[in-house]
Design an enzyme around this catalytic site. Structure first.
Site, PDB file in Angstrom:
ATOM      1  N   LYS A 137       0.838  -1.200   0.000  1.00  0.00           N
ATOM      2  CA  LYS A 137       0.000   0.000   0.000  1.00  0.00           C
ATOM      3  C   LYS A 137       0.878   1.258   0.000  1.00  0.00           C
ATOM      4  CE  LYS A 137      -3.384   2.481   2.750  1.00  0.00           C
ATOM      5  NZ  LYS A 137      -4.385   2.468   3.801  1.00  0.00           N
ATOM      6  N   LYS A 182       9.204  -0.882  14.356  1.00  0.00           N
ATOM      7  CA  LYS A 182       9.821  -0.520  13.072  1.00  0.00           C
ATOM      8  C   LYS A 182      10.923   0.516  13.287  1.00  0.00           C
ATOM      9  CE  LYS A 182       5.602  -0.999  10.240  1.00  0.00           C
ATOM     10  NZ  LYS A 182       4.636  -0.298   9.418  1.00  0.00           N
ATOM     11  N   GLU A 207      -5.188  -6.783  14.518  1.00  0.00           N
ATOM     12  CA  GLU A 207      -4.656  -5.468  14.128  1.00  0.00           C
ATOM     13  C   GLU A 207      -5.776  -4.421  14.154  1.00  0.00           C
ATOM     14  OE1 GLU A 207      -2.866  -4.291  10.128  1.00  0.00           O
ATOM     15  OE2 GLU A 207      -1.024  -4.668  11.233  1.00  0.00           O
ATOM     16  N   GLY A 253      -4.888  -1.658   4.827  1.00  0.00           N
ATOM     17  CA  GLY A 253      -4.083  -2.778   4.337  1.00  0.00           C
ATOM     18  C   GLY A 253      -4.775  -4.118   4.516  1.00  0.00           C
ATOM     19  N   ARG A 254      -5.331  -4.345   5.695  1.00  0.00           N
ATOM     20  CA  ARG A 254      -5.950  -5.657   5.978  1.00  0.00           C
ATOM     21  C   ARG A 254      -7.333  -5.792   5.348  1.00  0.00           C
ATOM     22  NH1 ARG A 254      -4.961  -2.528  10.141  1.00  0.00           N
ATOM     23  NH2 ARG A 254      -6.623  -1.702  11.444  1.00  0.00           N
ATOM     24  N   HIS A 306      -5.622 -33.408  16.490  1.00  0.00           N
ATOM     25  CA  HIS A 306      -4.538 -34.284  16.925  1.00  0.00           C
ATOM     26  C   HIS A 306      -3.369 -33.480  17.468  1.00  0.00           C
ATOM     27  CE1 HIS A 306      -6.495 -37.859  15.291  1.00  0.00           C
ATOM     28  NE2 HIS A 306      -6.976 -37.012  14.396  1.00  0.00           N
ATOM     29  N   GLU A 328      10.345  -4.715   4.722  1.00  0.00           N
ATOM     30  CA  GLU A 328      10.445  -6.103   4.254  1.00  0.00           C
ATOM     31  C   GLU A 328      10.217  -6.177   2.745  1.00  0.00           C
ATOM     32  OE1 GLU A 328       8.743  -5.014   6.816  1.00  0.00           O
ATOM     33  OE2 GLU A 328       8.868  -6.401   8.524  1.00  0.00           O
TER      34      GLU A 328
END
Ligand code: F6P
Length: 506
Positions: A190, A473, A333, A247-248, A364, A196
């Site tokens: 965005k 950050k 978030e 963003g999400r 399991h 990253e």
């Protein structure tokens, strides 16, 4: 808190804390019908939850008291409800039909048309065999989840890779299997500033050139609100979106390009249509039959009155294996906040921890704790009636397990031997899709978005900012050069000690 909150607390303390699902089912043979809802493409059985009619009525009063419907309407009116960033919240517009009188809608549809035409072009290009999405958070989790979920609709002959982590192991492993002339890199960000993604994008760019690639325009595309930033990296093929898409909440925008390449234009439009169906339900259905609102209110009931700290997601469909990770960002978030929308500390808890794995695998691994641990953890089972394969026996066993787990959690099994005793009365919600299609997936994801909206609105928080990710950050920017120089001046002894150890082992 207001009157409805206090009434809920009073009802919880006086009556509801002792609610027993077994008794509720025995007393009301219609409980399944009375506590289940059909929303577009998603059926929900809420009957195995710690709910009765009084609680439901009190939650409705809370919803009114907290102005949830007004807040919803403000979102759909395009008001800047994300006020800490001064932005409207309009991801729903990305899946609304073209509206001639609305310039934002026209921009959305022009971009969508261009992006889908590009997706079709890539699909028809036999030279492109590998699509690498480089992005993180909302620029990774949504597309990754959806490409996996819709594998039955995926074009054969193309492989999809998702690189998110700055950990070089990830991109290194992906690049090793690729040829520049057969690869399309989608740089999804965005902001186009995320450390990253920018680091991985530069590495991909370098690898491309070093391995003989020469046509950046053909092999790189950027999905971003920051077209200028993309141009600075030499990327000229860009598909934009807008700052009013969080963003999400962005998989419906250009960030969905890998999904569009995977499933094609028709199916991508179906995905949008399914989400739009759920948007309309959220806007128009009365509270009593409004599934996102009912789920959001249930989340508040569990978090603030029962004090359940987490919710476990168990998709009984292996293609939904990244759904829990996607929901972690969406919920935590959005609603992992400790202050109200005026910035004042809250006197109550907000987002639960959301976690999970597909069933039956989780059974399991950690279901032991869900059945016998001291804390109750609401479980959300998601099942799909029609499989995308013809292995009937497998599907029968899968669905039987989903039903059995919900039943076991609820019923329990008394045993004089404490080790073998199941206390039961453990709540679960059962979500059911008829089939996992682009349309039903779109509806399911929009259901979760609006559910998170609802609980966030009750809590009075801004669900659309994420200031909590910033401090780490900034500190990483300070620490990175210290790893090279060894300078530990001013650091606490733990950070300094670890930094020195990491340098020594390099
Ligand atoms: O750091 C958190 C975050 O801002 C998320 O909200 C977002 O989805 C992710 O980083 C990626 O951001 P971008 O798409 O701008 O690279």
């Amino acid at each position: 808190m207001g009157r409805a909150w206090h009434e809920l607390q009073g009802y919880y303390d006086g009556v509801a804390h002792g609610f027993d699902l077994r008794t509720a089912f025995a007393q009301d043979p219609q409980r399944f019908d009375n506590f289940s809802l059909q929303a577009p493409h998603v059926f929900a059985d809420l009957s195995k939850n710690l709910l009765d009619n009084v609680t439901t009525a009190l939650l409705a009063a809370l919803c009114a008291e907290r102005g949830v419907e007004a807040r919803r309407d403000a979102m759909f009116a395009g008001e800047p409800i994300n006020h800490t960033e001064g932005r409207a919240v309009k991801h729903w517009l990305l899946r609304s039909p073209r509206h001639a009188g609305n310039p934002d809608s026209l921009a959305v549809h022009d971009t969508l048309d261009a992006m889908l035409a590009y997706a079709e072009q890539v699909r028809a290009d036999p030279a492109i065999t590998d699509i690498v999405n480089i992005g993180i958070g909302g620029s990774d989790l949504g597309p990754q989840m959806a490409v996996l979920a819709l594998e039955a609709f995926r074009l054969p002959g193309k492989r999809f890779h998702f690189v998110s982590n700055v950990d070089g192991h990830e991109i290194d492993a992906v690049l090793q299997g690729l040829q520049p002339q057969n690869t399309l890199f989608l740089i999804a960000s965005k902001t186009f500033t995320t450390l990253e993604t920018m680091t991985n994008a530069r590495t991909a760019n370098r690898w491309f050139v070093q391995n003989g690639g020469d046509d950046i325009a053909r092999h790189f595309a950027a999905l971003t609100t920051n077209v200028q930033g993309a141009a600075e990296l030499g990327i000229t093929t860009t598909f934009g979106f807008w700052d009013w898409v969080g963003g999400r909440y962005s998989m419906w925008s250009a960030i969905g390009l890998p999904v569009a390449i995977a499933i094609g234009e028709h199916n991508f439009r179906e995905l949008l249509a399914g989400a739009h169906d759920m948007d309309r339900h959220f806007r128009e259905a009365p509270l009593a039959s409004n599934l996102p609102m009912q789920l959001g209110l249930l989340d508040v009931w569990y978090r603030n009155f029962h004090r359940f700290a987490s919710r476990s997601i168990a998709p009984y469909h292996s293609a939904l294996k990244r759904l829990p990770a996607y929901l972690q960002q969406l919920e935590m978030e959005s609603n992992g906040k400790g202050v109200d929308s005026d910035g004042k500390p809250l006197a109550f808890d907000t987002s639960p921890v959301v976690w999970g794995e597909p069933g039956t695998n989780g059974q399991h691994a950690y279901f032991q704790m869900l059945h016998q641990g001291p804390e109750r953890i609401p479980v959300e089972l998601i099942a799909v009636r029609k499989p995308a394969h013809d292995l009937a026996q497998h599907h029968e066993l899968l669905l039987a397990n989903a039903l059995a787990q919900a039943q076991a959690l609820m019923q329990g099994k008394p045993d004089a031997d404490g080790h073998r005793n199941f206390t039961g009365n453990r709540p679960s919600t059962f979500l059911l899709l008829d089939e996992l299609t682009p349309r039903s997936l779109g509806a399911l994801i929009a259901l979760y978005e609006h559910r998170v909206f609802t609980s966030g609105a009750v809590w009075g928080i801004n669900s659309f900012d994420q200031w909590g990710v910033e401090l780490g950050k900034v500190l990483a920017q300070d620490i990175a050069p210290r790893l090279a120089s060894g300078d530990t001046t001013g650091l606490d002894s733990s950070t300094a000690g670890l930094l020195s150890k990491l340098r020594r082992s390099s």
